[in-house]
Scaffold this active site. Structure first.
Site, PDB file in Angstrom:
ATOM      1  N   ASP A  22       0.838  -1.096   0.073  1.00  0.00           N
ATOM      2  CA  ASP A  22      -0.060  -0.109   0.139  1.00  0.00           C
ATOM      3  C   ASP A  22       0.595   1.383   0.124  1.00  0.00           C
ATOM      4  O   ASP A  22       2.252   1.246   0.512  1.00  0.00           O
ATOM      5  CB  ASP A  22      -0.938  -0.168   1.233  1.00  0.00           C
ATOM      6  CG  ASP A  22      -2.087  -0.965   1.294  1.00  0.00           C
ATOM      7  OD1 ASP A  22      -2.122  -1.778   0.211  1.00  0.00           O
ATOM      8  OD2 ASP A  22      -2.882  -0.743   1.995  1.00  0.00           O
TER       9      ASP A  22
ATOM     10  N   HIS B 182       3.694  -2.156   3.134  1.00  0.00           N
ATOM     11  CA  HIS B 182       3.641  -1.013   2.595  1.00  0.00           C
ATOM     12  C   HIS B 182       5.129  -0.448   1.746  1.00  0.00           C
ATOM     13  O   HIS B 182       5.963  -1.093   2.226  1.00  0.00           O
ATOM     14  CB  HIS B 182       3.492   0.288   3.586  1.00  0.00           C
ATOM     15  CG  HIS B 182       2.163   0.133   4.251  1.00  0.00           C
ATOM     16  ND1 HIS B 182       2.135  -1.240   5.344  1.00  0.00           N
ATOM     17  CD2 HIS B 182       1.135   0.798   4.302  1.00  0.00           C
ATOM     18  CE1 HIS B 182       0.704  -0.623   5.750  1.00  0.00           C
ATOM     19  NE2 HIS B 182       0.370   0.299   5.249  1.00  0.00           N
TER      20      HIS B 182
END
Length: 287
Positions: free
Chosen positions: A111, A256
């Site tokens: 992400d 991430h």
């Protein structure tokens, strides 16, 4: 900047924990272009040693997203193919796992990118192990680094929608939700030649209006079942251990490649990915 805690739901469409129509031709539905080629074209990840990995077939301006200082603990929440799928039903909640089929398949998701400091390192590791992944990108970051997004897509990874500026969608009006998701859809279609088919709400925080908009834009919502909590920077060993200990059939790993210092996330991937392959896990993209 999606943060969250693991929700090892066994599959299906799970409801969002308390804590934590017609297809809109405008917005997400556009040209097929590069994304269609990536989905329908030849396998970019031929089997490799240790079982190999094969991809499954299968989005208002402002400043760059804030760093970790503004992060919240996310809700456990919930992604589809990277080509227009026609009408998408409104889901009650995001899918937290891949469809159960009893095989050792797992999905790696990243992400908050693309980010010039961290995304290239993640791409290099994935390339080395022939592993496909899904990147939930922020529109502002795509606008700042369009060539980096193209590099992610060129490696055969799935590109998905993570909003334009990373707000809590469940705190926004329906109009604002459509701006956040629709603007990112438009930019991805413009940059890659086709719209995304999956979306992940920042913090995993969906509500009924945002799920309706997601469906209208032709996207499925996706969450996760293995939360690395790498945004807390617990150390690469802890991040790697969370993935290796939590791996389960149909699992979706949340990590991430943007939103802060992701050096630990890159180092952890370099450690756990070859070990997943050695243990017989196949990395896939959601379908």
């Amino acid at each position: 900047m999606t943060n969250g805690s693991s929700d090892k739901s066994s599959g299906g469409w799970s409801r969002l924990p308390g804590r934590r129509s017609l297809l809109g031709v405008v917005g997400c539905v556009g040209l097929l272009g590069l994304n269609r080629l990536l989905v329908d074209g030849p396998d970019r990840f031929p089997p490799g040693p240790g079982g190999g990995v094969n991809p499954a077939a299968g989005g208002t301006g402002g400043s760059a997203p804030a760093g970790d200082v503004n992060r919240m603990r996310p809700f456990a929440g919930g992604a589809g193919p990277q080509t227009p799928r026609g009408a998408v039903p409104v889901r009650e909640a995001a899918r937290l796992t891949l469809p159960a089929d009893g095989t050792r398949r797992i999905a790696l998701t990243f992400d908050d990118g693309p980010h010039p400091d961290w995304t290239p390192g993640i791409l290099e590791i994935l390339r080395r192990h022939r592993a496909p992944a899904t990147f939930f990108v922020i529109g502002e970051n795509v606008r700042a680094h369009p060539d980096l997004l193209r590099a992610v897509a060129a490696d055969g990874h799935l590109i998905a929608n993570h909003s334009w500026s990373h707000p809590r969608l469940d705190h926004l009006s329906r109009t604002r939700v459509r701006e956040e998701l629709g603007r990112t859809c438009d930019l991805l279609a413009e940059t890659l030649g086709g719209p995304p088919g999956w979306a992940r709400a920042p913090y995993g925080a969906w509500h009924r209006p945002s799920l309706e908009v997601c469906a209208e834009l032709g996207m499925e919502p996706l969450g996760w079942s293995i939360d690395t909590e790498d945004w807390t920077r617990p150390g690469s060993s802890a991040i790697s251990g969370t993935v290796l200990d939590g791996a389960h059939p149909g699992g979706i790993v949340l990590a991430h490649d943007g939103g802060g210092d992701r050096s630990q996330s890159v180092a952890a991937l370099d450690h756990y990915l070859p070990r997943l392959v050695d243990r017989g896990w196949t990395m896939v993209r959601p379908v």
